[in-house]
Write an enzyme that holds these catalytic residues in place. Structure first.
Site: not given
Ligand code: ARG
Length: 397
Positions: A321, A284, A282, A109, A22, A155
């Site tokens: 995620q 726009n 034109k 988390n 990510s 309307h």
């Molecule tokens: N990149 C993860 C997210 O955005 C962070 C949390 C990941 N936790 C895990 N147990 N893999 O949710």
């Protein structure tokens, strides 16, 4: 090997890393991730869970890491998954064992839940200040058009005469409600989730009150399982942004119609319009059209997040995620709209004569005539009927 690699005998393959990473989009959380980690480390030190000197060293290095990322002097790779792992890995690289203490009594988390909340708190403040700018632009145009008479519509038919200020100020009211919704969402964003651990808290004697104060949260989460699973606050924000965009889309629709040759009520200045590659004449109203179009995209972001969350059992699931891209996309889209819209409104050149002409068809005064009869004692329903007959007579002759 990843930081969580202790129980693994082989590293994730490249394609698995690419699929699960990510960092390509959550790197924008780095400042807030560092802000949270500093508060957490300071707490660990103050509570005696890690040596005070380690806490100090961690905070100092985190500042350095922040500057490195600011400068673009930091390398990101899919191998390190996300922003949390990147920063922690760097910290350990710089500090050794001391750096390896930062993730004590914390899970990614509760860390990600914290990062998003910190990020959104700032994002809401920025969006809100830009919505205020838009309100000011509308108010300035309204002020200049207190006597600009135009037809009011129901309307899409001429209804009663109004002044342009009245019409524009209706949007100021809508935006005021949007600001109210944003500040309401902010209240539920503004809650500290850290301390929840992976889901069940921690056996270590952490001091959540210390972190709460440090990060300026008025409240803290009460149930750790809820705190790591909850994305209601993001859904709320996307709902508020969707409604805001709905308002922008309606305003855009009005303006696009007014700029058409059929209406000819106003034009935007050249700087806020674009031309056609084929038709030389034109001009726009693309900003208004794109804003109307982008509204659909923000609705899509809301639906993506609601759908993402609907089937998830407690507590954290990796699905979560996927919450970030719709969230960031909606915020970017709204910020994009707000970066041009106020100036576009200021650039409106109104044609009061055209508006007045459109409003001067006598039918628009029919309601006033009925009310004049009411003032003479005629029951309204009879007055309505009489004036209706008069309108038909006038049309027939
Ligand atoms: N990149 C993860 C997210 O955005 C962070 C949390 C990941 N936790 C895990 N147990 N893999 O949710």
């Amino acid at each position: 090997m990843a930081l969580w690699g202790g129980r693994f005998s082989e590293s994730a393959k490249k394609n698995v890393q690419d699929f699960t990473e990510s960092i390509s989009y959550d790197r924008r959380l780095y400042r807030h991730d560092i802000q949270g980690s500093k508060a957490h480390a300071a707490m660990l030190g103050a509570a005696g869970i890690i040596p005070k000197e380690s806490a100090k060293a961690i905070c100092a290095k985190l500042d350095e890491i922040e500057q490195m990322i600011d400068r673009g002097d930091f390398s990101f790779s899919a191998e390190l998954e996300d922003i949390h792992m990147h920063i922690e890995t760097k910290l350990i690289e710089m500090l050794g064992d001391e750096g390896a203490r930062v993730h004590t009594a914390r899970s990614r988390n509760d860390q990600i839940a914290l990062d998003i909340r910190l990020y959104l708190r700032d994002a809401i403040d920025l969006v809100s200040s830009h919505i205020r700018e838009l309100q000011k632009s509308l108010i300035r145009q309204a002020d200049a058009n207190k006597r600009t008479i135009m037809p009011g519509f129901t309307h899409m038919q001429h209804a009663q005469p109004v002044v342009l200020a009245h019409h524009l100020l209706a949007y100021v009211e809508m935006l005021e409600r949007d600001l109210g919704r944003l500040s309401d969402a902010r209240k539920r964003i503004n809650v500290l989730p850290l301390g929840s651990g992976a889901l069940a808290g921690t056996t270590l004697p952490i001091d959540r009150e210390f972190v709460r104060k440090q990060l300026n949260f008025p409240a803290m989460s009460r149930n750790s399982m809820d705190a790591v699973a909850d994305r209601d606050f993001s859904c709320e924000l996307l709902s508020a942004l969707s409604i805001f965009c709905m308002h922008i889309s309606r305003l855009s629709e009005d303006l696009i119609l007014w700029m058409s040759q059929e209406f000819g009520f106003m034009v935007f200045s050249d700087a806020f319009c674009t031309g056609s590659s084929l038709m030389p004449q034109k001009k726009n109203p693309d900003i208004a059209e794109l804003s109307r179009g982008k509204t659909g995209r923000v609705y899509g972001d809301l639906v993506a997040l609601l759908t993402l969350c609907k089937g998830l059992p407690l507590t954290y699931n990796r699905d979560l995620q996927e919450d970030k891209e719709p969230l960031f996309d909606a915020l970017d889209t709204v910020e994009g709209i707000l970066s041009v819209y106020p100036q576009m409104i200021e650039s409106m050149k109104v044609f009061p004569e055209r508006m007045k002409k459109a409003a001067s068809e006598p039918g628009l005064m029919a309601t006033d005539l009925a009310e004049a009869l009411v003032r003479k004692g005629v029951p309204f329903r009879h007055a309505h009927h009489k004036v209706g007959e008069l309108v038909r007579y006038a049309q027939d002759h």
